[in-house]
Design an enzyme around this catalytic site. Structure first.
Site, short mmCIF file in Angstrom:
data_model
loop_
_atom_site.label_atom_id
_atom_site.label_comp_id
_atom_site.label_asym_id
_atom_site.label_seq_id
_atom_site.Cartn_x
_atom_site.Cartn_y
_atom_site.Cartn_z
N CYS A 1 0.79 -1.24 0.00
CA CYS A 1 0.00 0.00 0.00
C CYS A 1 0.81 1.29 0.00
CB CYS A 1 -0.95 0.00 1.19
SG CYS A 1 -2.23 -1.25 1.01
P1 NAD Z 1 -4.47 -8.75 -3.73
O1 NAD Z 1 -3.56 -8.65 -4.87
O2 NAD Z 1 -4.07 -9.53 -2.51
O3 NAD Z 1 -5.86 -9.36 -4.22
C1 NAD Z 1 -6.53 -8.93 -5.36
C2 NAD Z 1 -7.32 -10.11 -5.90
O4 NAD Z 1 -8.14 -9.65 -6.97
C3 NAD Z 1 -6.48 -11.25 -6.47
O5 NAD Z 1 -6.85 -12.46 -5.84
C4 NAD Z 1 -6.79 -11.25 -7.97
O6 NAD Z 1 -6.76 -12.54 -8.52
C5 NAD Z 1 -8.19 -10.68 -7.96
N1 NAD Z 1 -8.64 -10.05 -9.20
C6 NAD Z 1 -8.01 -9.18 -10.01
N2 NAD Z 1 -8.80 -8.83 -11.03
C7 NAD Z 1 -9.96 -9.47 -10.87
C8 NAD Z 1 -11.18 -9.52 -11.60
N3 NAD Z 1 -11.37 -8.77 -12.70
N4 NAD Z 1 -12.16 -10.31 -11.15
C9 NAD Z 1 -11.99 -11.06 -10.03
N5 NAD Z 1 -10.88 -11.06 -9.31
C10 NAD Z 1 -9.87 -10.29 -9.72
O7 NAD Z 1 -4.84 -7.25 -3.33
P2 NAD Z 1 -5.16 -6.66 -1.87
O8 NAD Z 1 -3.90 -6.51 -1.09
O9 NAD Z 1 -6.30 -7.38 -1.29
O10 NAD Z 1 -5.61 -5.19 -2.27
C11 NAD Z 1 -6.84 -4.94 -2.92
C12 NAD Z 1 -7.10 -3.45 -2.87
O11 NAD Z 1 -7.24 -3.03 -1.51
C13 NAD Z 1 -5.99 -2.58 -3.45
O12 NAD Z 1 -6.55 -1.46 -4.04
C14 NAD Z 1 -5.20 -2.16 -2.21
O13 NAD Z 1 -4.51 -0.96 -2.41
C15 NAD Z 1 -6.31 -2.00 -1.19
N6 NAD Z 1 -5.89 -2.16 0.20
C16 NAD Z 1 -5.03 -3.16 0.53
C17 NAD Z 1 -4.66 -3.31 1.87
C18 NAD Z 1 -3.69 -4.39 2.28
O14 NAD Z 1 -3.19 -4.31 3.40
N7 NAD Z 1 -3.40 -5.38 1.46
C19 NAD Z 1 -5.17 -2.46 2.85
C20 NAD Z 1 -6.08 -1.47 2.47
C21 NAD Z 1 -6.43 -1.33 1.13
#
Ligand code: NAD
Length: 422
Positions: A263
């Site tokens: 992030c």
């Molecule tokens: P991640 O990469 O762990 O997970 C994303 C998932 O989305 C993956 O499993 C991927 O296969 C799936 N995906 C992608 N395109 C897709 C589609 N079209 N249809 C279905 N599935 C699809 O990401 P994350 O860490 O969970 O982060 C997700 C969002 O949340 C980001 O914007 C991130 O900035 C935000 N965020 C993350 C955190 C954190 O600590 N990881 C905290 C707050 C906010």
């Protein structure tokens, strides 16, 4: 309520399983078949404290699929897909756009009002200027009338994500229409924390401003810490003193080797890119990134005070995850450190309790030890990169330790000890 979650990574999975715990019926949709298989068999595809137990407890209230038609059987869809950085640091909306396209497509076949909640971190304007038109075009429906749209940023910390979901500092909900506002308030009714209802763009900006501020706090602590190191001052004592000012606050205020993770780096860079697109020059944010990129290499600089030529030397790395209690290595400070050691011709032996499999995919050429003790035993010097609990009780006696995370026992017992900012 019946909820679908698009994207079952850290945010999607924690959100969905926690909503199941609150009594909702949840369907996860992801492109990754392996993840879908894991979730359906009740196995967490990521390591996160408390998640496995919660998945067991809520079994039967969630399922997972790769089929977007499942959206039509739910009332609300949370978009939790990744929003990585492009080469130039700006936000890559590919996954957001494809998720919006699939949602629009599915909604074509649904008559009832449906709410779409953007939970992914997206730069201000994205929900209304990118997500909304795609869903409208694909579904042939009108936003805020036939379907609702909300932006609900996520503030969870990896490693503490389940705990954070149930005990948030605040909940931010960006909405436009009254019906969506009521539905979102129902979701978050069980929570007693402050709830801030804003317009959609403001909710998007609150997430970026929060992360940019926390990143700034760290780079500030590191810059002051680097000055402290040169002056022979312990930056930890300095920040204890500074943090006691209630206007400043002690949490998240330590010197070290900088921030990593999925992030902070990407969000600060995306905000810089957005600002520049608008004709602003965000000098402070650029400096935050610059300090952060240089900080891990301080460990190498300090190591070379004691081993001038690293060629052929075996250097141990304790910790590969970007922080303790996670297997996530995205933007981990271990990456530039290992790269630099390899460039200098060192042999690297590494250990991490959870992140070795992920790290091995990036650096197959390292030696991966079965324990932290083995790393100490086999190396000429050890760098502490992640502050895992188990590193606090190792026997550092007789070793050369360069510490990026302030492990007190190493500071006390190592034969030669260098702290990055103390
Ligand atoms: P991640 O990469 O762990 O997970 C994303 C998932 O989305 C993956 O499993 C991927 O296969 C799936 N995906 C992608 N395109 C897709 C589609 N079209 N249809 C279905 N599935 C699809 O990401 P994350 O860490 O969970 O982060 C997700 C969002 O949340 C980001 O914007 C991130 O900035 C935000 N965020 C993350 C955190 C954190 O600590 N990881 C905290 C707050 C906010």
């Amino acid at each position: 309520m019946e909820v679908s979650i698009i994207g079952s990574g850290y945010v999607g999975l924690i959100t969905g399983i926690s909503l199941a715990e609150l009594g909702h019926e949840v369907t996860f949709i992801d492109l990754d078949e392996e993840k879908i298989g894991d979730i359906n068999s009740g196995k967490p595809p990521i390591f996160e404290k408390g998640l496995e137990e919660l998945m067991k407890k809520t079994k039967g209230r969630y399922k997972a699929t790769t089929n977007y038609r499942a959206i039509t059987e739910t009332d609300t869809t949370f978009i939790c897909v990744g929003t990585p950085s492009k080469e130039d640091g700006s936000i890559d909306l590919t996954f957001i756009k494809s998720a919006a396209t699939e949602i629009g497509n599915a909604l074509k076949e649904k008559d009832k009002f449906h709410v779409i909640v953007v939970k992914s971190t997206v730069v201000p304007g994205t929900t209304e200027e990118v997500v909304k038109p795609i869903i409208e075009k694909e579904s042939g429906k009108e936003a805020f009338k036939d379907f609702g749209l909300a932006m609900n940023p996520e503030f969870l910390r990896e490693g503490n994500a389940v705990e954070d979901f149930f005990n948030p500092d605040r909940i931010v909900i960006g909405v436009k229409d009254e019906k969506t506002k009521e539905i979102m308030e129902k979701f978050y009714f069980p929570f007693k924390c402050p709830k801030l209802i804003t317009d959609i763009k403001t909710a998007e900006m609150i997430k970026y401003a929060s992360n940019a501020f926390l990143a700034t706090k760290i780079s500030f602590a590191n810059e002051i810490g680097n000055i402290c190191k040169k002056l022979g001052i312990d930056a930890y004592d300095v920040f204890k003193g500074v943090g006691l000012d209630h206007r400043i606050n002690p949490s998240f205020f330590r010197s070290g080797i900088g921030f990593g993770g999925s992030c902070f780096p990407k969000d600060v860079k995306a905000l810089i890119a957005k600002a520049e697109e608008l004709g602003e020059n965000p000098k402070l944010l650029k400096a935050v990134i610059d300090v952060n990129e240089r900080q891990p290499l301080k460990l190498i600089e300090l190591l070379k005070k004691h081993i001038t030529n690293l060629e052929g030397k075996t250097i141990g790395i304790l910790g590969l995850a970007f922080k303790p209690d996670t297997d996530d290595i995205r933007e981990s400070r271990a990456i530039p450190i290992v790269k630099s050691l390899l460039e200098e011709g060192a042999k690297v032996i590494a250990y991490d309790p959870k992140a070795m499999d992920n790290f091995r995919e990036l650096f197959p050429q390292l030696i991966y030890a079965e324990s932290a003790e083995k790393v100490l035993e086999k190396s000429d010097a050890v760098l502490i990169v992640t502050e895992w609990e188990e590193f606090k009780n190792l026997d550092y006696n007789g070793h050369v330790v360069v510490d990026g995370r302030r492990i007190e026992k190493a500071k006390r017992d190592a034969r030669i000890y260098e702290g990055v900012c103390w």
